[in-house]
Motif scaffolding. Structure first.
Motif, PDB file in Angstrom:
ATOM      1  N   VAL A  86       0.867  -1.175   0.000  1.00  0.00           N
ATOM      2  CA  VAL A  86       0.000   0.000   0.000  1.00  0.00           C
ATOM      3  C   VAL A  86       0.904   1.226   0.000  1.00  0.00           C
ATOM      4  O   VAL A  86       1.707   1.408   0.929  1.00  0.00           O
ATOM      5  CB  VAL A  86      -0.941  -0.001   1.214  1.00  0.00           C
ATOM      6  CG1 VAL A  86      -1.854   1.206   1.173  1.00  0.00           C
ATOM      7  CG2 VAL A  86      -1.753  -1.295   1.259  1.00  0.00           C
ATOM      8  N   ILE A  87       0.781   2.033  -1.026  1.00  0.00           N
ATOM      9  CA  ILE A  87       1.659   3.188  -1.215  1.00  0.00           C
ATOM     10  C   ILE A  87       0.900   4.447  -0.792  1.00  0.00           C
ATOM     11  O   ILE A  87      -0.161   4.766  -1.342  1.00  0.00           O
ATOM     12  CB  ILE A  87       2.101   3.304  -2.687  1.00  0.00           C
ATOM     13  CG1 ILE A  87       2.757   1.991  -3.118  1.00  0.00           C
ATOM     14  CG2 ILE A  87       3.054   4.463  -2.873  1.00  0.00           C
ATOM     15  CD1 ILE A  87       3.032   1.908  -4.595  1.00  0.00           C
ATOM     16  N   PHE A  88       1.459   5.149   0.188  1.00  0.00           N
ATOM     17  CA  PHE A  88       0.821   6.334   0.741  1.00  0.00           C
ATOM     18  C   PHE A  88       1.384   7.595   0.086  1.00  0.00           C
ATOM     19  O   PHE A  88       2.527   7.603  -0.385  1.00  0.00           O
ATOM     20  CB  PHE A  88       1.018   6.385   2.260  1.00  0.00           C
ATOM     21  CG  PHE A  88       0.189   5.379   3.009  1.00  0.00           C
ATOM     22  CD1 PHE A  88      -1.082   5.701   3.449  1.00  0.00           C
ATOM     23  CD2 PHE A  88       0.671   4.094   3.246  1.00  0.00           C
ATOM     24  CE1 PHE A  88      -1.857   4.767   4.123  1.00  0.00           C
ATOM     25  CE2 PHE A  88      -0.091   3.166   3.926  1.00  0.00           C
ATOM     26  CZ  PHE A  88      -1.357   3.508   4.364  1.00  0.00           C
ATOM     27  N   LEU A 109      -4.807   1.062   9.587  1.00  0.00           N
ATOM     28  CA  LEU A 109      -4.864   2.432  10.097  1.00  0.00           C
ATOM     29  C   LEU A 109      -3.456   3.005  10.098  1.00  0.00           C
ATOM     30  O   LEU A 109      -2.520   2.398  10.652  1.00  0.00           O
ATOM     31  CB  LEU A 109      -5.445   2.464  11.508  1.00  0.00           C
ATOM     32  CG  LEU A 109      -6.886   1.946  11.654  1.00  0.00           C
ATOM     33  CD1 LEU A 109      -7.325   2.016  13.107  1.00  0.00           C
ATOM     34  CD2 LEU A 109      -7.847   2.725  10.780  1.00  0.00           C
ATOM     35  N   ALA A 110      -3.305   4.171   9.486  1.00  0.00           N
ATOM     36  CA  ALA A 110      -1.990   4.796   9.381  1.00  0.00           C
ATOM     37  C   ALA A 110      -2.156   6.307   9.422  1.00  0.00           C
ATOM     38  O   ALA A 110      -3.101   6.868   8.831  1.00  0.00           O
ATOM     39  CB  ALA A 110      -1.282   4.381   8.095  1.00  0.00           C
ATOM     40  N   VAL A 111      -1.227   6.971  10.098  1.00  0.00           N
ATOM     41  CA  VAL A 111      -1.194   8.431  10.196  1.00  0.00           C
ATOM     42  C   VAL A 111       0.039   8.906   9.446  1.00  0.00           C
ATOM     43  O   VAL A 111       1.146   8.393   9.664  1.00  0.00           O
ATOM     44  CB  VAL A 111      -1.150   8.897  11.660  1.00  0.00           C
ATOM     45  CG1 VAL A 111      -1.087  10.419  11.735  1.00  0.00           C
ATOM     46  CG2 VAL A 111      -2.354   8.372  12.429  1.00  0.00           C
ATOM     47  N   ARG A 119      -7.709   5.083   6.669  1.00  0.00           N
ATOM     48  CA  ARG A 119      -8.219   3.739   6.917  1.00  0.00           C
ATOM     49  C   ARG A 119      -8.308   3.026   5.563  1.00  0.00           C
ATOM     50  O   ARG A 119      -9.023   3.486   4.673  1.00  0.00           O
ATOM     51  CB  ARG A 119      -9.587   3.770   7.581  1.00  0.00           C
ATOM     52  CG  ARG A 119     -10.137   2.354   7.883  1.00  0.00           C
ATOM     53  CD  ARG A 119     -11.623   2.376   8.204  1.00  0.00           C
ATOM     54  NE  ARG A 119     -11.905   3.179   9.372  1.00  0.00           N
ATOM     55  CZ  ARG A 119     -11.852   2.743  10.627  1.00  0.00           C
ATOM     56  NH1 ARG A 119     -11.515   1.494  10.861  1.00  0.00           N
ATOM     57  NH2 ARG A 119     -12.139   3.539  11.637  1.00  0.00           N
ATOM     58  N   ILE A 120      -7.581   1.934   5.425  1.00  0.00           N
ATOM     59  CA  ILE A 120      -7.582   1.158   4.180  1.00  0.00           C
ATOM     60  C   ILE A 120      -8.302  -0.144   4.490  1.00  0.00           C
ATOM     61  O   ILE A 120      -7.834  -0.956   5.314  1.00  0.00           O
ATOM     62  CB  ILE A 120      -6.159   0.889   3.676  1.00  0.00           C
ATOM     63  CG1 ILE A 120      -5.337   2.177   3.665  1.00  0.00           C
ATOM     64  CG2 ILE A 120      -6.194   0.241   2.307  1.00  0.00           C
ATOM     65  CD1 ILE A 120      -5.897   3.245   2.761  1.00  0.00           C
ATOM     66  N   PRO A 139     -10.254   3.121   0.352  1.00  0.00           N
ATOM     67  CA  PRO A 139      -9.592   3.912   1.382  1.00  0.00           C
ATOM     68  C   PRO A 139     -10.509   5.023   1.904  1.00  0.00           C
ATOM     69  O   PRO A 139     -11.453   5.460   1.240  1.00  0.00           O
ATOM     70  CB  PRO A 139      -8.393   4.497   0.631  1.00  0.00           C
ATOM     71  CG  PRO A 139      -8.925   4.693  -0.763  1.00  0.00           C
ATOM     72  CD  PRO A 139      -9.980   3.633  -1.004  1.00  0.00           C
ATOM     73  N   ARG A 140     -10.205   5.481   3.128  1.00  0.00           N
ATOM     74  CA  ARG A 140     -10.852   6.646   3.714  1.00  0.00           C
ATOM     75  C   ARG A 140      -9.769   7.523   4.331  1.00  0.00           C
ATOM     76  O   ARG A 140      -8.797   7.021   4.894  1.00  0.00           O
ATOM     77  CB  ARG A 140     -11.883   6.236   4.787  1.00  0.00           C
ATOM     78  CG  ARG A 140     -13.108   5.526   4.236  1.00  0.00           C
ATOM     79  CD  ARG A 140     -13.980   6.486   3.416  1.00  0.00           C
ATOM     80  NE  ARG A 140     -15.187   5.835   2.945  1.00  0.00           N
ATOM     81  CZ  ARG A 140     -15.318   5.250   1.772  1.00  0.00           C
ATOM     82  NH1 ARG A 140     -14.267   5.189   0.961  1.00  0.00           N
ATOM     83  NH2 ARG A 140     -16.468   4.711   1.416  1.00  0.00           N
ATOM     84  N   GLU A 141      -9.963   8.826   4.224  1.00  0.00           N
ATOM     85  CA  GLU A 141      -8.981   9.764   4.750  1.00  0.00           C
ATOM     86  C   GLU A 141      -9.671  10.762   5.677  1.00  0.00           C
ATOM     87  O   GLU A 141     -10.745  11.294   5.367  1.00  0.00           O
ATOM     88  CB  GLU A 141      -8.273  10.506   3.612  1.00  0.00           C
ATOM     89  CG  GLU A 141      -7.197  11.469   4.094  1.00  0.00           C
ATOM     90  CD  GLU A 141      -6.534  12.217   2.936  1.00  0.00           C
ATOM     91  OE1 GLU A 141      -5.492  12.848   3.158  1.00  0.00           O
ATOM     92  OE2 GLU A 141      -7.079  12.167   1.809  1.00  0.00           O
ATOM     93  N   TYR A 142      -8.998  11.019   6.817  1.00  0.00           N
ATOM     94  CA  TYR A 142      -9.508  12.011   7.770  1.00  0.00           C
ATOM     95  C   TYR A 142      -8.376  12.978   8.098  1.00  0.00           C
ATOM     96  O   TYR A 142      -7.242  12.557   8.365  1.00  0.00           O
ATOM     97  CB  TYR A 142      -9.991  11.325   9.051  1.00  0.00           C
ATOM     98  CG  TYR A 142     -10.287  12.278  10.182  1.00  0.00           C
ATOM     99  CD1 TYR A 142     -11.432  13.091  10.150  1.00  0.00           C
ATOM    100  CD2 TYR A 142      -9.432  12.390  11.272  1.00  0.00           C
ATOM    101  CE1 TYR A 142     -11.688  13.980  11.185  1.00  0.00           C
ATOM    102  CE2 TYR A 142      -9.692  13.264  12.306  1.00  0.00           C
ATOM    103  CZ  TYR A 142     -10.819  14.069  12.257  1.00  0.00           C
ATOM    104  OH  TYR A 142     -11.071  14.959  13.272  1.00  0.00           O
TER     105      TYR A 142
END
Length: 1361
Positions: A86-88, A109-111, A119-120, A139-142
């Motif tokens: 998974v490439i951020f 979950l990654a920050v 959240r992937i 994916p979801r981004e917050y």
């Protein structure tokens, strides 16, 4: 506790397929790009942090943060599933976490450092996990609002579960983010952020003032922990730099805190023995120093929650201690301390875990992983009566480092320098493929930075990593000459080459040191412990007896009394120098490769004398070891116990139990197989070292071996041979057998990257096994444990079951055959060289030689082996072994069956030996067997080898008539195609010549006449050699006709006309050899289907309808000559005038050809062709006569015209006279040759008319007048009257009458024709003469002679009447 050891596997050997990629996009505007990875950093694929998730549904999944924190890699350790990367869009801060949600999804979950929480959601498909699910990942981004952007890199995250994340902020602040909704059904996720301080608002402000007793930064959180998920305990525990443990609740924040002691066994931190230790802060980097575990109290029916914190100490006695804190309520109560063992001093704790009541700690000991474990007894800690914890240490088995000193020892044995270094670095488990590639890239970059053009080896492409390294390393080292002597400086060259290799090995060691850096420890399966390093995954595995004994010998621990002998021998081995030990190993391996011709005692005595073994030990050492050996009560029994230990596999699972218990096990993962392979290598190395100790014992006691039991000596040798064979297999990398699978990127990998529009993503590791042992373990029966799987494999090989090196068991040859089937030919050959030459080993040796291209040697072995087939003296064991390695489809019970099998081995590949074994099979074939295929193979094989004489002899020996005829025809055709016609014509083919002739005739009729070989010519030769000239002529005539049919344009005529002319000429020559009365051929006429149908007669014979009967055409010799002459004339015309080819009518008719030749003054050729083609030559002689007339009038015309075709020929040039004289002479001879009664002297007449037509300026040549006067006097009279030459007409008439009178007087008239004269013509001459003003000469005489003639004839008629 049972003893455990560490075994690890490089991740490059775990991947099972092309890596899947998923790109995470961010909704932030103008987000910065991730920081590039510096060149001096460790390789990008080395992990910075890791987490292991173990569930019954997914098995064990490993999360690794790589590529400088941009890529999160998920690797399945329990299932054969390719990794997922998974490439951020930004760098991920520690620590990303994965959770299993509802058994169907993985939540990652990654920050990131740009303040986004991702959240992937990864869907799962049973044991296939995320395979083929990349398209369904969402994916979801917050956007986190309370992250300090200036110090976000100092923060770290800890996910409690799928709905809660805690982030440690500076100054001991805790940010808690709780999820209100998950964002399903296309909705956005809802998160609530809460910032907690560890004290009041005032205390948080005063903490920054100098008046505060605390040191700045002392409250910074360095470790966070929560209860293992899933759980309903939402608390978060933190540990600060000042060793303060805090408890944070979800709604209330920090509800309790406790300062932990800085030294062990100190209940009150304020009363610490060291005043400065109180304010000695821990390192400010994020560390794994805190864990939460729970204990179920069955007595009180409650669950007690404990915090376990590690306090590092800079001490020479210990690396630190653990503090157990009861946190069941809102208060933190210290329960007790667990002090770490002394040997952890100067080590760094990387991670720890509590599993099933046991504390497992992962230590960094000088860059290597070490695991210590101890049981946690909470109740004992509470009572303070617990003795010091009993720690059990686990580490990797001894593996020599490739230092320059170690490589110097390796160079003592035979072999090239490059080979030694390659074998050392390519040995499985030493360096990973990633390490080798990284070191190679750095080495190439260093070489390219040197001045001057780069060596070509640096820019070439290679099929395998091993080949690449071998070609590149040392390519800058050159062999120089001594400037004074001019000789090569070989010593300097080898020294420089060795230094270059040592430099490359140093690069590999540097990269591998980073790869082996420990990161985390976790659990897998029911009782397994996982050790995660930057590029390796290890686990704790129970030690088998050889590994345990070797470990204890290394650390000089006391062994069991049964193994006292090994302790003595280990000390004896340590007294031997490296050179002596290397020489001894080489000697004993050489003995394994030799046939056993003497007793083992004699062999060992001779070897000990040759090696001067006792001279390697001083006298005191010899006496001491001899005394120690005497202390062993029963040396025979001790040796047998050691042999049983070396050959035993106590951890193996019986096959019957496996079939029942593990019938429903899922497929074993590549990591488990790789671990089993690594464990197998570890135990084999241990067994080899211990078995070598037994060999040393035999050398030490060589003079006393005559009294030993020979079977015991044989068993020692057999065990050593088996262990040495396994050791060779374990040291074999997979590239030697599977290099072709590694060279290029797979199609699936490219498609996946193109599909994701992420072509620049680093290529995933190729799915190849790292070692041969890995491949073999994958084929062995699986078990539920790594050690059991390894022992199952080693036991299944059967190489340690042998009782004597003089015998070869079925298991040994099957093991070698299995390795051969995998493509590892060299190692198979090495294994077979250690086995006696039994039939099974000989057969496998022949197969190996076949693979190596040594076909002749393989055939010789097979032919030798054939003598053992079917004889009664072959042992049952040898027969079973041979039957096991020969393919099951061949039941070989007789010599004939073996020859058939051997011939099939060489089928269509090595014809020489296929023919040889087919011939041998024919010789021993039973009378009832069908040998038709064998005869076929022999003839075809000999034919393909161009051994035509042998092939012909074989054909004539075939007992089957139909096959003989068929193969004879095939042989003839093949010889024609291979241009062996001369040999073919020398063969008689007695009794089957007709078949050969028919085959050649068929080819001649149907093959393209332009193709090679030319079958009509071959068939012509065949007929000519046998005196059949008519058929020879027919063959070439048919060839000429076929060539005529394919000539369709001027281009084809130019290329084929000469061949057609040659065919006609040869046909004519052959037909001349036939009897003159029968110079003809019969040519079948096949109707042309392209022609239009014509109306046929209604009365057609029935025989005409039979397809095998055709109309025939008789071709006489004259017809051929006509065709040949016409074609030759047409060819010559085109050669003289190439412009004719541009005309559609480029093939001129005969008359035109003749006239064009005559007009070109080529009279010789024109008249010759005209005569052959039966063309009237009147015009030719008219032109020739005119030429003579022109020469007579103008002799200089010869210089202006081309007279090479008649006056300048060799014959005409030799004539005397002027050109005019020679011209008239040429005309005379031409008329004599071509004019006569057949032509009615019309050519002479034409010449005379041509002369007369020009007037009386030129008189006709007398010879021309004589010709006509003798044969056509009447014509002379008439032509003279026509051209008003009355005088000549009178003279010719007068001469005619005189000649007639002489004939009448000489001969008796038999009929009226004898006395006939053209009286009407004579009257015309007389009348014309009378009409002349001047009477022509002889007119009176003519009249008188006519009157006399009339009277004479009247009188003659009266007498006759």
């Amino acid at each position: 506790m049972e003893e455990l050891c560490l075994v690890a596997t490089h991740l490059s050997s775990v991947n099972t397929g092309p890596t899947a990629y998923f790109n995470v996009q961010t909704q932030r505007q103008n987000a910065p790009l991730p920081s590039p990875i510096q060149d001096n950093d460790f390789p990008a694929d080395h992990a910075t942090c890791s987490q292991a998730l173990t569930t019954p549904t997914t098995g064990t999944i490993l999360l690794r943060l790589i590529q400088g924190g941009v890529v999160v890699e998920l690797t399945a350790l329990s299932a054969p599933v390719p990794p997922l990367r998974v490439i951020f869009p930004a760098t991920v801060i520690p620590n990303p976490t994965i959770f299993l949600w509802k058994e169907t999804e993985l939540h990652l979950l990654a920050v990131t450092d740009i303040g986004s929480l991702h959240r992937i959601v990864i869907p799962l498909d049973g044991f296939k996990l995320w395979q083929d699910q990349t398209e369904n990942i969402w994916p979801r981004e917050y956007f986190i609002s309370n992250l300090p952007s200036e110090s976000i890199r100092q923060c770290f995250a800890h996910a409690q579960g799928t709905h809660s994340i805690a982030i440690a902020l500076p100054s001991g602040v805790l940010l808690r983010i709780e999820a209100e909704s998950m964002g399903y059904d296309g909705q956005e996720e809802e998160w609530i952020e809460t910032v907690f301080h560890y004290g009041s608002f005032l205390s948080s402000l005063t903490s920054y003032l100098p008046l505060n007793s605390g040191i700045p930064g002392s409250s910074d959180i360095i470790s966070l922990a929560t209860h293992q998920w899933p759980t309903d305990i939402g608390h978060v525990w933190s540990l600060s730099r000042d060793r303060t443990l805090r408890l944070w609740k979800a709604k209330l924040g920090c509800v309790a805190s406790k300062a932990l002691p800085s030294v062990p066994n100190s209940r009150d931190p304020s009363t610490s023995s060291s005043a400065s230790a109180k304010y000695l802060l821990l390192d400010d980097e994020q560390q794994s120093l805190l864990k939460i575990f729970s204990v179920v109290s069955e007595e009180y029916e409650r669950v007690d929650i404990y915090a376990l914190a590690f306090i590092p100490i800079s001490s020479s006695t210990t690396g630190g201690f653990f503090v157990v804190v009861d946190s069941s309520s809102d208060h933190l109560v210290e329960v007790g301390n667990i002090e770490c063992p002394k040997h952890t001093a100067h080590c760094h704790l990387q991670d720890f875990v509590v599993h099933e009541g046991t504390l497992y700690t992962l230590w960094d000991r000088q860059g290597q992983s070490m695991v210590e474990r101890a049981v946690i007894d909470v109740e004992g800690l509470r009572t303070h009566n617990l003795p010091p914890a009993v720690w059990k240490e686990s580490h990797y088995a001894h593996q020599p480092e490739l230092t320059p000193a170690y490589m110097e020892e390796q160079l003592l044995s035979t072999g090239s320098l490059t080979e030694k270094f390659l074998n050392a670095i390519m040995k499985p488990g030493v360096f990973s493929s990633l390490t080798l590639r990284t070191a190679l890239d750095r080495y190439i970059d260093a070489c390219l930075s040197l001045p001057g053009p780069p060596p070509p080896q640096l820019v070439n492409t290679y099929s395998s990593l091993c080949e690449h390294i071998a070609a590149v390393v040392g390519c800058t080292v050159t062999l120089n000459r001594d400037p004074q002597t001019g000789g090569f400086q070989h010593a300097n060259y080898w020294t420089a080459l060795k230094r270059d290799w040592e430099g490359f090995v140093a690069r590999c060691r540097d990269v591998e040191r980073s790869a082996r850096w420990p990161i985390a420890i976790g659990s897998y399966g029911a009782n397994g412990i996982l050790v995660v390093e930057r590029e390796r995954i290890g686990s704790l595995i129970v030690e088998d007896q050889p590994i345990a004994i070797r470990r204890m010998l290394e650390v000089d621990q006391q062994l069991h009394p049964d193994h006292t002998l090994l302790a003595i021998l280990w000390n004896l081995r340590s007294k031997l120098g490296p050179r002596t030990l290397s020489t001894l190993e080489s000697r004993i391996i050489d003995l394994m490769h030799q046939e056993i011709a003497f007793s083992f005692a004699e062999i060992l005595q001779d070897s000990a004398r040759r090696l001067n073994f006792h001279e390697a030990l001083d006298d005191g050492a010899q006496e001491w070891f001899a005394g120690r050996l005497q202390s062993v009560g029963d040396l025979d029994a001790a040796t047998r116990i050691t042999i049983d230990c070396l050959g035993g596999f106590d951890l193996a699972v019986k096959r019957e139990e496996m079939e029942v218990e593990f019938l429903t096990l899922p497929p074993a993962s590549e990591w488990l197989l790789a671990q089993a392979a690594a464990y197998s290598t570890t135990t084999v190395e241990a067994r080899y070292d211990l078995s070598l100790c037994l060999i040393i014992l035999l050398f030490f006691l060589a003079d006393e071996l005559q009294s030993w039991d020979p079977s015991l000596l044989a068993e020692v040798f057999a065990v050593f041979r088996g262990v040495a064979m396994l050791r060779s297999v374990c040291a074999q990398p997979s590239e030697s057998g599977q290099s072709g699978k590694q060279g290029s990127s797979s199609a699936d990998d490219v498609i996946a990257q193109m599909h994701n529009m992420n072509v620049s993503t680093p290529k995933s590791q190729n799915p190849f096994k790292s070692s041969l042992i890995h491949l073999l373990v994958g084929r062995s029966p699986a078990a539920d444990g790594i050690a059991s799987t390894a022992h199952n494999f080693l036991d299944s090989t059967g190489v340690l079951r042998s009782l004597s090196p003089a015998r070869t068991t079925k298991h040994e040859v099957l093991f070698a055959d299995q390795i051969k089937s995998l493509g590892f030919i060299d190692i198979t050959r090495e294994l077979l060289s250690s086995l006696p030459r039994t039939p099974a080993a000989t057969f496998l040796q022949s197969q190996v030689l076949l693979k190596l291209g040594r076909v002749d040697d393989a055939a010789q072995l097979l032919e030798t082996l054939a003598g053992c087939i079917g004889i009664p003296n072959m042992t049952l064991e040898d027969a079973e072994a041979l039957g096991a390695v020969i393919p099951s489809s061949h039941a070989i019970q007789t010599e004939y069956a073996f020859y058939l099998f051997a011939a099939e081995l060489f089928h269509n590949v090595y014809l020489v030996h296929e023919v040889r074994f087919s011939q041998l099979a024919i010789q021993v074939a039973p009378s009832s067997s069908d040998t038709v295929p064998l005869w076929n193979n022999v003839v075809k094989g000999l034919t393909e080898q161009a051994l035509y004489e042998d092939a012909y002899a074989t054909v004539m020996q075939i007992p089957y008539d139909n096959q003989k005829r068929e193969l004879a025809s095939q042989l003839a055709i093949h010889m024609c195609e291979e241009n062996a016609v001369e040999k073919l014509m020398a063969f008689d083919f007695a009794g089957i010549a007709g078949e050969v002739e028919a085959a050649l005739a068929f080819k001649a009729r149907n093959a393209d006449p332009r193709s090679k070989p030319s079958y009509p010519r071959i068939l012509y030769t065949w007929y000519t050699r046998r005196g059949d000239y008519r058929n020879a002529s027919l063959t070439m005539y048919q060839r000429a006709r076929r060539l005529y049919d394919v000539i369709v344009d001027p281009t084809s005529f130019v290329s084929l006309a000469e061949d057609q002319l040659e065919a006609l000429s040869v046909a004519i020559n052959s037909l001349y050899l036939v009897e003159e009365k029968a110079q003809w051929i019969l040519v079948p006429v096949v109707p042309d289907p392209a022609r239009k149908r014509q109306k046929l007669s209604r009365h057609i014979p029935d025989s005409k309808y039979i397809s095998s009967k055709y109309d025939a055409e008789i071709i006489h010799l004259s017809d051929m000559e006509y065709d040949c002459t016409l074609l030759r004339a047409q060819i010559d015309s085109i050669k003289r005038e190439p412009s004719l080819l541009s005309s559609p009518e480029y093939l001129l008719p005969p008359s035109v050809i003749v006239m064009r030749l005559a007009q070109a003054n080529q009279y010789n050729q024109a008249m010759s062709i005209a005569q052959s083609l039966k063309v009237d030559m009147t015009e030719i002689f008219i032109l020739l006569t005119n030429q003579c007339i022109r020469l007579s009038r103008n002799p200089g015309a010869i210089l202006e015209e081309d007279t090479s075709g008649w006056l300048l020929t060799d014959n005409a040039s030799s004539w005397q006279g002027t050109p005019s004289d020679r011209g008239w002479r040429y005309l005379q001879r031409s008329l004599k040759r071509y004019d006569g009664q057949d032509s009615d002297y019309r050519y002479a007449k034409a010449s005379l008319e041509s002369i007369l037509s020009i007037g009386r300026s030129l008189s006709p040549p007398p010879w021309l007048i004589d010709i006509l006067d003798n044969h056509h006097p009447e014509y002379l009279i008439r032509i003279s009257l026509r051209y008003e030459n009355i005088a000549d007409a009178v003279n010719y008439t007068y001469a005619l009458i005189l000649k007639s009178d002489k004939n009448v007087a000489r001969e008796t008239a038999k009929n009226a024709a004898t006395t006939w004269l053209p009286y009407a013509l004579i009257d015309q001459v007389l009348s014309a003469g009378d009409a002349q003003m001047k009477q022509p000469p002889n007119l009176t005489e003519l009249r008188t002679e006519v009157n006399n003639r009339v009277k004479r004839m009247q009188k003659f008629s009266q007498n006759v009447a």
